[in-house]
Design a protein around this motif. Sequence first.
Motif, PDB file in Angstrom:
ATOM      1  N   MET A  62       0.846  -1.187   0.000  1.00  0.00           N
ATOM      2  CA  MET A  62       0.000   0.000   0.000  1.00  0.00           C
ATOM      3  C   MET A  62       0.884   1.241   0.000  1.00  0.00           C
ATOM      4  N   ALA A  63       0.522   2.225  -0.808  1.00  0.00           N
ATOM      5  CA  ALA A  63       1.258   3.468  -0.806  1.00  0.00           C
ATOM      6  C   ALA A  63       1.044   4.188   0.513  1.00  0.00           C
ATOM      7  N   LYS A  64       2.068   4.850   1.005  1.00  0.00           N
ATOM      8  CA  LYS A  64       1.915   5.583   2.251  1.00  0.00           C
ATOM      9  C   LYS A  64       2.653   6.911   2.161  1.00  0.00           C
ATOM     10  N   ALA A  65       2.239   7.855   2.979  1.00  0.00           N
ATOM     11  CA  ALA A  65       2.883   9.154   2.999  1.00  0.00           C
ATOM     12  C   ALA A  65       4.235   9.034   3.686  1.00  0.00           C
ATOM     13  N   VAL A  66       5.256   9.634   3.070  1.00  0.00           N
ATOM     14  CA  VAL A  66       6.594   9.657   3.636  1.00  0.00           C
ATOM     15  C   VAL A  66       6.969  11.113   3.863  1.00  0.00           C
ATOM     16  N   GLN A 109       8.089  22.647   7.911  1.00  0.00           N
ATOM     17  CA  GLN A 109       7.019  21.847   7.337  1.00  0.00           C
ATOM     18  C   GLN A 109       7.598  20.725   6.464  1.00  0.00           C
ATOM     19  N   PRO A 110       7.006  19.524   6.497  1.00  0.00           N
ATOM     20  CA  PRO A 110       7.521  18.410   5.700  1.00  0.00           C
ATOM     21  C   PRO A 110       7.113  18.511   4.231  1.00  0.00           C
ATOM     22  N   LEU A 111       7.890  17.881   3.392  1.00  0.00           N
ATOM     23  CA  LEU A 111       7.540  17.711   1.985  1.00  0.00           C
ATOM     24  C   LEU A 111       6.825  16.372   1.854  1.00  0.00           C
ATOM     25  N   ILE A 112       5.577  16.409   1.455  1.00  0.00           N
ATOM     26  CA  ILE A 112       4.789  15.188   1.344  1.00  0.00           C
ATOM     27  C   ILE A 112       5.233  14.403   0.126  1.00  0.00           C
ATOM     28  N   ALA A 113       5.480  13.131   0.306  1.00  0.00           N
ATOM     29  CA  ALA A 113       5.837  12.251  -0.804  1.00  0.00           C
ATOM     30  C   ALA A 113       5.021  10.972  -0.691  1.00  0.00           C
ATOM     31  N   LEU A 114       4.508  10.498  -1.819  1.00  0.00           N
ATOM     32  CA  LEU A 114       3.718   9.266  -1.880  1.00  0.00           C
ATOM     33  C   LEU A 114       4.415   8.319  -2.835  1.00  0.00           C
ATOM     34  N   ARG A 115       4.349   7.014  -2.533  1.00  0.00           N
ATOM     35  CA  ARG A 115       5.058   6.048  -3.369  1.00  0.00           C
ATOM     36  C   ARG A 115       4.181   4.856  -3.702  1.00  0.00           C
ATOM     37  N   GLY A 116       4.371   4.328  -4.940  1.00  0.00           N
ATOM     38  CA  GLY A 116       3.722   3.123  -5.393  1.00  0.00           C
ATOM     39  C   GLY A 116       4.740   2.206  -6.033  1.00  0.00           C
ATOM     40  N   PRO A 117       4.300   1.153  -6.705  1.00  0.00           N
ATOM     41  CA  PRO A 117       5.229   0.183  -7.305  1.00  0.00           C
ATOM     42  C   PRO A 117       6.198   0.788  -8.315  1.00  0.00           C
ATOM     43  N   ARG A 118       5.678   1.671  -9.191  1.00  0.00           N
ATOM     44  CA  ARG A 118       6.527   2.259 -10.231  1.00  0.00           C
ATOM     45  C   ARG A 118       6.726   3.751 -10.083  1.00  0.00           C
ATOM     46  N   PHE A 154       0.738  17.589  -6.849  1.00  0.00           N
ATOM     47  CA  PHE A 154       1.821  16.621  -6.939  1.00  0.00           C
ATOM     48  C   PHE A 154       2.348  16.509  -8.368  1.00  0.00           C
ATOM     49  N   PHE A 155       3.667  16.360  -8.486  1.00  0.00           N
ATOM     50  CA  PHE A 155       4.268  15.899  -9.724  1.00  0.00           C
ATOM     51  C   PHE A 155       4.367  14.373  -9.641  1.00  0.00           C
ATOM     52  N   VAL A 156       4.198  13.714 -10.780  1.00  0.00           N
ATOM     53  CA  VAL A 156       4.257  12.253 -10.848  1.00  0.00           C
ATOM     54  C   VAL A 156       5.564  11.855 -11.525  1.00  0.00           C
ATOM     55  N   PHE A 157       6.341  11.020 -10.855  1.00  0.00           N
ATOM     56  CA  PHE A 157       7.639  10.596 -11.367  1.00  0.00           C
ATOM     57  C   PHE A 157       7.672   9.083 -11.556  1.00  0.00           C
ATOM     58  N   LEU A 158       8.205   8.655 -12.679  1.00  0.00           N
ATOM     59  CA  LEU A 158       8.469   7.245 -12.940  1.00  0.00           C
ATOM     60  C   LEU A 158       9.855   6.919 -12.405  1.00  0.00           C
ATOM     61  N   GLN A 159       9.930   5.924 -11.516  1.00  0.00           N
ATOM     62  CA  GLN A 159      11.201   5.538 -10.928  1.00  0.00           C
ATOM     63  C   GLN A 159      11.943   4.607 -11.875  1.00  0.00           C
ATOM     64  N   GLN A 160      13.180   4.970 -12.203  1.00  0.00           N
ATOM     65  CA  GLN A 160      13.995   4.188 -13.136  1.00  0.00           C
ATOM     66  C   GLN A 160      15.395   4.047 -12.558  1.00  0.00           C
ATOM     67  N   GLY A 161      15.646   2.890 -11.948  1.00  0.00           N
ATOM     68  CA  GLY A 161      16.931   2.707 -11.292  1.00  0.00           C
ATOM     69  C   GLY A 161      17.063   3.692 -10.143  1.00  0.00           C
ATOM     70  N   ARG A 162      18.151   4.460 -10.155  1.00  0.00           N
ATOM     71  CA  ARG A 162      18.364   5.456  -9.108  1.00  0.00           C
ATOM     72  C   ARG A 162      17.800   6.821  -9.509  1.00  0.00           C
ATOM     73  N   GLY A 163      17.280   6.910 -10.711  1.00  0.00           N
ATOM     74  CA  GLY A 163      16.763   8.182 -11.195  1.00  0.00           C
ATOM     75  C   GLY A 163      15.250   8.197 -11.270  1.00  0.00           C
ATOM     76  N   GLU A 164      14.731   9.329 -11.694  1.00  0.00           N
ATOM     77  CA  GLU A 164      13.295   9.487 -11.837  1.00  0.00           C
ATOM     78  C   GLU A 164      13.011  10.380 -13.028  1.00  0.00           C
TER      79      GLU A 164
END
Length: 207
Positions: free
Chosen positions: A1-5, A13-22, A83-93
């Motif tokens: 499940m994606a969760k807030a990090v 103030q924190p920078l909200i980040a959400l993560r999923g499989p890709r 939110f901006f949506v980023f595709l995770q690719q190796g160590r980059g996005e």
Amino acid sequence: MAKAVLWPWSSPQPLIALRGPRLSLRLPLMQDYDAWYQLRHSSREFLRPFEPRWTDADLGRKVFATRVKRAREEAEEGTDYSFFVFLQQGRGETLVGGITLSNVRRRAAQFVNLGYWMGQAFAGQGLMTEAVSITLPFVFDTLDLHRINAAFLPGNMASRRVLEKNGFVEEGFAEKYLQINGRWEDHVLFGLIKERYEMARYARRRV
């Protein structure tokens, strides 16, 4: 499940980040300007039929800086999350699109409006379906809202599929609902309530 990090920012103030499989979603930063400019500029004709009218001036660095500042302020106030949506690719996005949770309403309403856009080169790959799914726990668990509203042009079947795959249901039709590309356009109205979301989540866990 994606969760807030929660990530540190230059303020308390924190920078909200959400993560999923890709994918990962986070608020925009000034370091994203070049990627955002290239993606929006290259996708202009693709996006034109679905968005409010904009020009090259709207792609300027100063305009983007204002966008970054406003996104941070609104998130800190709890009214909007861009939110901006980023595709995770190796160590980059790679930046592929954006999702906006706007017009958060509390008290008796407890809802938010969902909007999104995808760069042309990344459309049709299921990325926006995943991106929307990543926001759902944030909306219903973290923000503890009760409803998400969404709307799309009647002919936008890709947007319909994104919402249907995430459990949204059609709720109505709004005449001349939003100004798109300089014209007032009709929209189909979709919604997802917390009870429906939780039922679907429970069913997935039992499979």
